[in-house]
Scaffold this motif. Structure first.
Motif, PDB file in Angstrom:
ATOM      1  N   CYS A 142      21.997   4.180 -15.745  1.00 55.39           N
ATOM      2  CA  CYS A 142      21.589   2.821 -16.101  1.00 55.39           C
ATOM      3  C   CYS A 142      22.780   1.917 -16.383  1.00 55.39           C
ATOM      4  CB  CYS A 142      20.606   2.873 -17.265  1.00 55.39           C
ATOM      5  SG  CYS A 142      19.070   3.716 -16.757  1.00 55.39           S
ATOM      6  N   ALA A 143      23.883   2.478 -16.861  1.00 60.41           N
ATOM      7  CA  ALA A 143      25.093   1.660 -17.023  1.00 60.41           C
ATOM      8  C   ALA A 143      25.590   1.195 -15.656  1.00 60.41           C
ATOM      9  CB  ALA A 143      26.184   2.454 -17.743  1.00 60.41           C
ATOM     10  N   LEU A 144      25.557   2.092 -14.668  1.00 56.16           N
ATOM     11  CA  LEU A 144      25.980   1.682 -13.315  1.00 56.16           C
ATOM     12  C   LEU A 144      25.051   0.595 -12.782  1.00 56.16           C
ATOM     13  CD1 LEU A 144      28.271   2.721 -11.287  1.00 56.16           C
ATOM     14  CD2 LEU A 144      28.091   3.883 -13.475  1.00 56.16           C
ATOM     15  N   GLY A 145      23.756   0.733 -13.087  1.00 51.07           N
ATOM     16  CA  GLY A 145      22.790  -0.302 -12.683  1.00 51.07           C
ATOM     17  C   GLY A 145      23.147  -1.649 -13.291  1.00 51.07           C
ATOM     18  N   ALA A 146      23.460  -1.647 -14.587  1.00 52.67           N
ATOM     19  CA  ALA A 146      23.778  -2.912 -15.262  1.00 52.67           C
ATOM     20  C   ALA A 146      25.101  -3.485 -14.755  1.00 52.67           C
ATOM     21  CB  ALA A 146      23.834  -2.691 -16.772  1.00 52.67           C
ATOM     22  N   ILE A 147      26.095  -2.632 -14.557  1.00 52.22           N
ATOM     23  CA  ILE A 147      27.407  -3.082 -14.067  1.00 52.22           C
ATOM     24  C   ILE A 147      27.242  -3.764 -12.702  1.00 52.22           C
ATOM     25  CG2 ILE A 147      29.572  -2.177 -13.074  1.00 52.22           C
ATOM     26  CD1 ILE A 147      29.553  -0.143 -15.471  1.00 52.22           C
ATOM     27  N   ALA A 148      26.416  -3.172 -11.843  1.00 51.00           N
ATOM     28  CA  ALA A 148      26.190  -3.744 -10.512  1.00 51.00           C
ATOM     29  C   ALA A 148      25.338  -5.008 -10.593  1.00 51.00           C
ATOM     30  CB  ALA A 148      25.533  -2.708  -9.609  1.00 51.00           C
ATOM     31  N   ALA A 149      24.316  -4.988 -11.453  1.00 51.16           N
ATOM     32  CA  ALA A 149      23.456  -6.171 -11.580  1.00 51.16           C
ATOM     33  C   ALA A 149      24.244  -7.355 -12.124  1.00 51.16           C
ATOM     34  CB  ALA A 149      22.259  -5.860 -12.481  1.00 51.16           C
ATOM     35  N   ALA A 168      18.640   0.885  -4.541  1.00 52.82           N
ATOM     36  CA  ALA A 168      18.077   0.159  -3.396  1.00 52.82           C
ATOM     37  C   ALA A 168      17.753  -1.286  -3.755  1.00 52.82           C
ATOM     38  CB  ALA A 168      16.831   0.873  -2.889  1.00 52.82           C
ATOM     39  N   LYS A 169      17.536  -1.534  -5.044  1.00 52.36           N
ATOM     40  CA  LYS A 169      17.162  -2.894  -5.470  1.00 52.36           C
ATOM     41  C   LYS A 169      18.372  -3.747  -5.842  1.00 52.36           C
ATOM     42  CE  LYS A 169      12.904  -1.299  -7.525  1.00 52.36           C
ATOM     43  NZ  LYS A 169      12.746  -0.561  -8.770  1.00 52.36           N
ATOM     44  N   ILE A 170      19.560  -3.150  -5.938  1.00 51.64           N
ATOM     45  CA  ILE A 170      20.734  -3.927  -6.367  1.00 51.64           C
ATOM     46  C   ILE A 170      21.734  -3.988  -5.224  1.00 51.64           C
ATOM     47  CG2 ILE A 170      22.539  -4.161  -8.113  1.00 51.64           C
ATOM     48  CD1 ILE A 170      20.889  -2.292  -9.904  1.00 51.64           C
ATOM     49  N   CYS A 223      23.972   4.822  -3.691  1.00 54.99           N
ATOM     50  CA  CYS A 223      23.582   6.071  -4.342  1.00 54.99           C
ATOM     51  C   CYS A 223      23.541   7.194  -3.322  1.00 54.99           C
ATOM     52  CB  CYS A 223      22.209   5.914  -5.000  1.00 54.99           C
ATOM     53  SG  CYS A 223      21.661   7.430  -5.817  1.00 54.99           S
ATOM     54  N   ARG A 224      24.191   8.304  -3.669  1.00 52.63           N
ATOM     55  CA  ARG A 224      24.101   9.505  -2.846  1.00 52.63           C
ATOM     56  C   ARG A 224      23.635  10.632  -3.742  1.00 52.63           C
ATOM     57  NH1 ARG A 224      28.995  11.794  -1.030  1.00 52.63           N
ATOM     58  NH2 ARG A 224      30.083  10.622  -2.653  1.00 52.63           N
ATOM     59  N   VAL A 225      22.864  11.547  -3.174  1.00 50.61           N
ATOM     60  CA  VAL A 225      22.427  12.703  -3.948  1.00 50.61           C
ATOM     61  C   VAL A 225      22.816  13.958  -3.181  1.00 50.61           C
ATOM     62  CG1 VAL A 225      20.452  13.914  -4.914  1.00 50.61           C
ATOM     63  CG2 VAL A 225      20.519  11.408  -4.993  1.00 50.61           C
ATOM     64  N   LEU A 226      23.659  14.784  -3.802  1.00 46.76           N
ATOM     65  CA  LEU A 226      24.040  16.044  -3.166  1.00 46.76           C
ATOM     66  C   LEU A 226      23.031  17.122  -3.570  1.00 46.76           C
ATOM     67  CD1 LEU A 226      27.928  16.118  -3.622  1.00 46.76           C
ATOM     68  CD2 LEU A 226      26.546  14.950  -1.882  1.00 46.76           C
ATOM     69  N   GLU A 227      22.542  17.856  -2.563  1.00 41.24           N
ATOM     70  CA  GLU A 227      21.548  18.891  -2.837  1.00 41.24           C
ATOM     71  C   GLU A 227      22.230  20.247  -2.919  1.00 41.24           C
ATOM     72  OE1 GLU A 227      17.776  18.387  -1.457  1.00 41.24           O
ATOM     73  OE2 GLU A 227      17.946  16.205  -1.566  1.00 41.24           O
ATOM     74  N   LYS A 228      21.432  21.243  -3.253  1.00 44.78           N
ATOM     75  CA  LYS A 228      21.996  22.546  -3.616  1.00 44.78           C
ATOM     76  C   LYS A 228      22.944  23.154  -2.566  1.00 44.78           C
ATOM     77  CE  LYS A 228      20.597  26.805  -5.833  1.00 44.78           C
ATOM     78  NZ  LYS A 228      19.487  27.672  -6.232  1.00 44.78           N
ATOM     79  N   LYS A 243      15.564  10.364  -7.776  1.00 40.22           N
ATOM     80  CA  LYS A 243      14.755   9.321  -7.138  1.00 40.22           C
ATOM     81  C   LYS A 243      14.884   7.998  -7.901  1.00 40.22           C
ATOM     82  CE  LYS A 243      10.038   8.281  -5.519  1.00 40.22           C
ATOM     83  NZ  LYS A 243      10.182   6.864  -5.790  1.00 40.22           N
ATOM     84  N   PHE A 244      14.905   8.086  -9.226  1.00 35.31           N
ATOM     85  CA  PHE A 244      15.073   6.852 -10.009  1.00 35.31           C
ATOM     86  C   PHE A 244      16.378   6.171  -9.623  1.00 35.31           C
ATOM     87  CE2 PHE A 244      16.946   4.427 -13.379  1.00 35.31           C
ATOM     88  CZ  PHE A 244      15.926   3.578 -13.758  1.00 35.31           C
TER      89      PHE A 244
END
Ligand code: ZN
Length: 522
Positions: free
Chosen positions: A297-304, A211-213, A218-223, A204-205
């Motif tokens: 968080c690195a991906l967040g910073a790279i995108a930001a 969603a903010k950048i 972001c994709r999340v694969l479930e079981k 979720k984080f």
């Protein structure tokens, strides 16, 4: 933290306190117009500019700010961004901030005076790092004690910047603040206890962050999807947990279409009991997702920062629990790669989730470089302690680039070998390999992962078991006994300066030795 720039000279700035940093000398305040007036505030010889020295004095009209904070930076020959950032971070967490209710802190930057090794951009980044890391605290679960009531600096006022350096310094500060902020998000994720940071919370984080950048996906694969992908190794670890596994995938396409991406893969082990090879004490194992937190968080910073590269972050997230459905010692797991693994120790689970994530990443993204990071082995703490990252890999140039990136951000890294002579320690009589090869434990873990790296794939493995979960006293930017968010800053630095410019010369932008690492090759 709010950053702003004063138009006045430092001595005329109104603030709760003015920090005056100075190098060690007989007359440490000589670079400042207000030097003679400020020198009258202390007894002759009290302030020498020695590294680590901090004096908080009432200004008594010597400057317009209410207080003066004299900060020793040590010898000018050793000056660099890291030295300034580390010293300044100590000011932000100094007891006087709280005791004297200092909310607005001005910083006199005349000290820059362009000593060799401190460029305006480095100084801007140093101020951002010091302010953000020095003020870091994790208060999500405090409701009424003294931590919440403490006074913290809210505003940093940067003063005395010569006009010709302003743009560069500001760029360094603004970009530094972005990286520092995302690094602190990683620290928060690691700090959150496991009852608040299950795989679904980590996912979720990542989703909320993306969603903010703009442009970050972001994709999340479930079981059920992980089952379809035949991630038998990853799911083996998840078998004992009531909380289903997630594979968190972040994509940033800032580069040209079709350019091979940089791939970061991080271990998202939200709590590690050890499984049936139970740990004698699993306190602290909420932090076993430090590699996943750093990747996200690195991906967040790279995108930001809108870096002009393609990048992907992949995080297998699960707990390692004990229950009637948990995997057992001796079980054989069928990994996504097709290779089979005998589980000789259920506590060597990090590599079991990473190997499937590495296979997934290579198959789906064909990365130019893949880097995995994990709080992987206690042996890494034995080998390099909590002030170094242990690094392994299969490509000398990429390793050198990472050494450079760690050095640029003032963090320590040490390369360990991956010699073939230890690889056979992983052989199993009943499967293609076993998941634990004995000593040297950090290296055999690296060799295990190497078996899942495709032929010709450039790969680096970072064991951050010590550095992510820093356990010592206040040290440089880091608070005592606090997760560091390492290696987010180095990941972003590598992406921006090495991956984005494959041919660039390492020596051209950094000609200075500093800190503890002393790894500079030039
Ligand atoms: Zn474990």
């Amino acid at each position: 933290m709010n950053f702003s720039y004063a138009k006045e000279a430092s001595e005329n700035v109104k603030a709760d306190a003015l920090v005056i940093p100075a190098f060690e000398s007989d007359n440490p305040l000589k670079d400042y117009a207000c030097g003679p007036a400020v020198s009258k505030l202390f007894l002759k010889g009290d302030f020498t500019g020695k590294s680590g020295q901090i004096m908080v004095l009432p200004a008594q009209g010597a400057v317009k700010a209410d207080r003066v904070i004299l900060l020793g930076l040590g010898k000018v020959e050793k000056a660099c961004g890291k030295v300034i950032a580390d010293a300044l971070a100590d000011v932000y967490r100094h007891g006087s901030i709280d005791a004297q209710k200092i909310k607005t802190l001005a910083i006199a930057t005349e000290v820059a005076g362009e000593p060799e090794g401190v460029k305006a951009r480095d100084l801007g980044r140093a101020i951002a790092d010091a302010a953000i890391f020095g003020s870091y605290r994790f208060l999500n679960h405090h409701t009424k004690d003294k931590h919440v009531k403490r006074v913290w600096v809210e505003k940093t006022l940067i003063a005395g910047v010569p006009a010709k350096h302003l743009a560069e310094l500001k760029t360094g500060q603004e970009r530094g603040a972005i990286v520092a902020t995302y690094t602190c998000h990683a620290r928060d994720l690691v700090n959150e206890p496991s009852n608040f940071m299950k795989p679904r919370h980590l996912a979720k984080f990542a989703k909320d962050m993306a969603a903010k950048i703009p442009g970050l996906k972001c994709r999340v694969l479930e079981k059920p999807e992980l089952e379809k992908l035949k991630m038998g190794s990853f799911l083996g670890v998840n078998a004992g947990s009531a909380d289903p596994a997630r594979l968190i995938i972040l994509e940033w396409n800032g580069g040209k279409k079709g350019d091979k991406p940089l791939a970061y893969v991080g271990k998202g082990l939200c709590f590690d009991t050890g499984g049936y090879n139970i740990k004698p004490n699993s306190l602290g194992m909420k932090g076993d997702m430090g590699g996943g937190a750093a990747t996200i968080c690195a991906l967040g910073a790279i995108a930001a920062l809108k870096l002009p590269i393609n990048a992907v972050g992949v995080v297998p997230a699960t707990e390692n629990e004990i229950s009637g459905t948990a995997y057992h010692p001796g079980d054989i797991l069928h990994s996504m790669s097709g290779q089979t693994i005998e589980v000789d120790n259920t506590d060597a689970e990090g590599r079991l989730i990473l190997c499937d994530a590495l296979t997934y990443t290579q198959r789906n993204y064909k990365p130019r470089v893949v880097v995995d990071m994990a709080t992987l082995t206690g042996a890494a703490v034995v080998a390099v302690g909590s002030k170094f990252v242990a690094m392994m890999g299969n490509d000398a140039e990429t390793i050198e680039h990472f050494e450079h990136a760690f050095n640029r951000v003032g963090e320590n890294v040490w390369e360990l070998p991956l010699p073939d002579c230890y690889d056979k320690l992983l052989d199993s009589p009943v499967a293609d390999m076993k998941n634990i090869g004995g000593n040297p434990g950090t290296i055999t873990a690296g060799l295990f992962l190497r078996r899942f790296v495709d032929e010709g794939q450039k790969w680096v493995h970072l064991d951050i078991a010590g550095s992510a979960l820093y356990d010592g006293d206040n040290w440089g930017l880091w608070n005592a006994k606090s997760p560091t968010g390492s290696p987010v800053r180095a990941l972003v630095e590598y992406a921006e300066h090495c991956f984005a410019n494959p041919g660039h010369k390492l020596d051209s932008e950094h000609g200075h030795k500093h800190g503890d690492g002393h790894l500079h090759k030039h």
